[in-house]
Design a protein around this motif. Structure first.
Motif, mmCIF file in Angstrom:
data_model
loop_
_atom_site.group_PDB
_atom_site.id
_atom_site.type_symbol
_atom_site.label_atom_id
_atom_site.label_comp_id
_atom_site.label_asym_id
_atom_site.label_seq_id
_atom_site.Cartn_x
_atom_site.Cartn_y
_atom_site.Cartn_z
ATOM 1 N N ILE A 3 0.844 -1.201 0.000
ATOM 2 C CA ILE A 3 0.000 0.000 0.000
ATOM 3 C C ILE A 3 0.878 1.250 0.000
ATOM 4 N N MET A 4 1.962 1.207 0.773
ATOM 5 C CA MET A 4 2.884 2.342 0.844
ATOM 6 C C MET A 4 3.499 2.631 -0.524
ATOM 7 N N VAL A 5 3.958 1.598 -1.217
ATOM 8 C CA VAL A 5 4.564 1.781 -2.534
ATOM 9 C C VAL A 5 3.565 2.401 -3.506
ATOM 10 N N MET A 6 2.322 1.934 -3.452
ATOM 11 C CA MET A 6 1.295 2.488 -4.341
ATOM 12 C C MET A 6 1.061 3.975 -4.045
ATOM 13 N N ALA A 7 0.937 4.329 -2.768
ATOM 14 C CA ALA A 7 0.685 5.723 -2.402
ATOM 15 C C ALA A 7 1.861 6.619 -2.793
ATOM 16 N N LEU A 8 3.069 6.179 -2.528
ATOM 17 C CA LEU A 8 4.254 6.952 -2.911
ATOM 18 C C LEU A 8 4.328 7.119 -4.427
ATOM 19 N N GLY A 9 3.971 6.049 -5.134
ATOM 20 C CA GLY A 9 4.018 6.101 -6.586
ATOM 21 C C GLY A 9 3.035 7.095 -7.165
ATOM 22 N N VAL A 10 1.833 7.160 -6.598
ATOM 23 C CA VAL A 10 0.818 8.088 -7.096
ATOM 24 C C VAL A 10 1.279 9.530 -6.913
ATOM 25 N N ILE A 11 1.718 9.870 -5.704
ATOM 26 C CA ILE A 11 2.177 11.246 -5.461
ATOM 27 C C ILE A 11 3.397 11.567 -6.323
ATOM 28 N N GLY A 12 4.315 10.611 -6.423
ATOM 29 C CA GLY A 12 5.501 10.833 -7.238
ATOM 30 C C GLY A 12 5.161 11.050 -8.699
ATOM 31 N N TYR A 13 4.218 10.281 -9.213
ATOM 32 C CA TYR A 13 3.837 10.420 -10.626
ATOM 33 C C TYR A 13 3.116 11.744 -10.879
ATOM 34 N N LEU A 14 2.263 12.158 -9.946
ATOM 35 C CA LEU A 14 1.623 13.466 -10.070
ATOM 36 C C LEU A 14 2.673 14.576 -10.141
ATOM 37 N N ALA A 15 3.706 14.444 -9.314
ATOM 38 C CA ALA A 15 4.776 15.450 -9.322
ATOM 39 C C ALA A 15 5.471 15.507 -10.685
ATOM 40 N N LEU A 16 5.776 14.342 -11.237
ATOM 41 C CA LEU A 16 6.449 14.312 -12.535
ATOM 42 C C LEU A 16 5.577 14.933 -13.619
ATOM 43 N N LYS A 17 4.275 14.702 -13.560
ATOM 44 C CA LYS A 17 3.366 15.270 -14.557
ATOM 45 C C LYS A 17 3.364 16.791 -14.500
ATOM 46 N N HIS A 18 3.713 17.357 -13.346
ATOM 47 C CA HIS A 18 3.764 18.811 -13.199
ATOM 48 C C HIS A 18 5.195 19.341 -13.343
ATOM 49 N N ASN A 19 6.062 18.496 -13.901
ATOM 50 C CA ASN A 19 7.465 18.859 -14.117
ATOM 51 C C ASN A 19 8.213 19.143 -12.823
ATOM 52 N N ASP A 20 7.731 18.583 -11.723
ATOM 53 C CA ASP A 20 8.430 18.691 -10.448
ATOM 54 C C ASP A 20 9.404 17.524 -10.300
ATOM 55 N N THR A 21 10.315 17.645 -9.371
ATOM 56 C CA THR A 21 11.265 16.577 -9.106
ATOM 57 C C THR A 21 10.863 15.825 -7.841
ATOM 58 N N VAL A 22 11.350 14.596 -7.724
ATOM 59 C CA VAL A 22 10.971 13.721 -6.617
ATOM 60 C C VAL A 22 12.215 13.123 -5.975
ATOM 61 N N GLY A 23 12.301 13.266 -4.648
ATOM 62 C CA GLY A 23 13.378 12.648 -3.892
ATOM 63 C C GLY A 23 12.804 11.736 -2.825
ATOM 64 N N LEU A 24 13.670 11.076 -2.089
ATOM 65 C CA LEU A 24 13.223 10.103 -1.094
ATOM 66 C C LEU A 24 14.135 10.126 0.125
ATOM 67 N N VAL A 25 13.512 10.077 1.297
ATOM 68 C CA VAL A 25 14.220 9.775 2.538
ATOM 69 C C VAL A 25 13.529 8.558 3.133
#
Length: 295
Positions: A101-123
């Motif tokens: 579930i965590m991977v799915m949620a992170l993936g959705v937010i990350g993909y939305l960011a990419l669609k808006h030309n934003d960058t994505v990092g991880l801690v």
């Protein structure tokens, strides 16, 4: 190796046909609209300024309210924060592994960011170690982030200790971020509240809790369960002792209320999630909470 981002896209495609297309996309966009800014300097407060922009430390030194002034930046940077301790290898409230579930949620937010030309990092990390992956703006990078979270969240990992990851961010991340935290039902403590207050003053925070399985009711009450934190089997004492089961349920409810109250005090949007089928609707609600909070 399974392509995790492709699974995320498929889930979003299905959601887009069940709901109005672009709703999630629009909610994400609304969070940063008019706020694509980086700190520049300070100026005197004037009526109409947002209270949240007051620099309280500088105000105390100066003797009069000072506002943080910002300059526009081309892109935003989204920081995904993942609790990859062994607590997240347990089963969630809906019966699935929490990490899926965590991977799915992170993936959705990350993909939305990419669609808006934003960058994505991880801690990410556990009680033993915290690791940071710098922000980039490609699907290949997001795929590697999801794979890292998936492979790190195992029963052999250290115990969950989200405070360690938040401490890392507080010490090392200076530029303003949209921070999206996905975590276990982390117990509330003064140290956690201190960290959230500090991070909230500098960043935008969104908080998603993957709920624990309910061991005090239904079929789960009759089964033996494995405690991933202590790494041993929990004998079904709850089924044999109604008073113990009631006390356990009360303790769980108290912990959840404490989490809710903490996030309310810190004005951090919070949602609970127990099954992957709820990811899209839950994230929509979370983004909408953030948008409304910024009005």
């Amino acid at each position: 190796m399974a392509q995790l981002l492709q699974k995320v896209k498929s889930k979003m495609f299905i959601f887009a046909h069940r709901k109005a297309r672009g709703m999630l996309d629009g909610e994400y966009d609304a969070i940063f609209r008019g706020r694509s800014l980086d700190f520049d300097d300070l100026r005197a407060y004037v009526p109409g300024d947002e209270i949240r922009d007051i620099d309280w430390k500088a105000t105390a030194r100066h003797g009069a309210p000072l506002i943080k002034r910002y300059v526009a930046v081309r892109k935003q940077s989204v920081l995904l924060v993942a609790d990859t301790g062994r607590n997240m290898a347990a089963v969630a409230g809906g019966g699935e592994p929490k990490k899926d579930i965590m991977v799915m949620a992170l993936g959705v937010i990350g993909y939305l960011a990419l669609k808006h030309n934003d960058t994505v990092g991880l801690v990410y990390g556990d009680a033993d170690a915290t690791t940071a992956i710098p922000a980039r703006g490609t699907e290949g990078h997001l795929e590697s982030i999801l794979q890292r979270v998936d492979s790190s969240t195992t029963l052999e990992a250290g115990s969950s200790n989200l405070i360690a990851q938040l401490e890392y961010i507080a010490k090392n991340i200076r530029q303003r971020r949209l921070i999206f935290v996905v975590a276990d039902e982390h117990p509330v403590s003064p140290e956690l509240e201190r960290l959230l207050r500090r991070l909230r003053a500098q960043h935008e925070l969104l908080w998603l809790v993957i709920s624990d399985a309910d061991l005090a009711h239904g079929e789960a009450l009759l089964r033996e369960s494995f405690d991933v934190h202590r790494r041993d089997t929990v004998v079904s004492l709850l089924a044999k002792d109604p008073q113990l089961a009631a006390a356990y349920a009360e303790a769980v409810q108290k912990r959840r209320e404490d989490i809710e109250q903490l996030m309310s005090r810190q004005a951090i949007p919070l949602e609970w999630l127990g099954h992957s089928e709820e990811v899209m609707s839950t994230l929509f609600s979370l983004l909408e909470r953030q948008r409304r909070a910024r009005r």
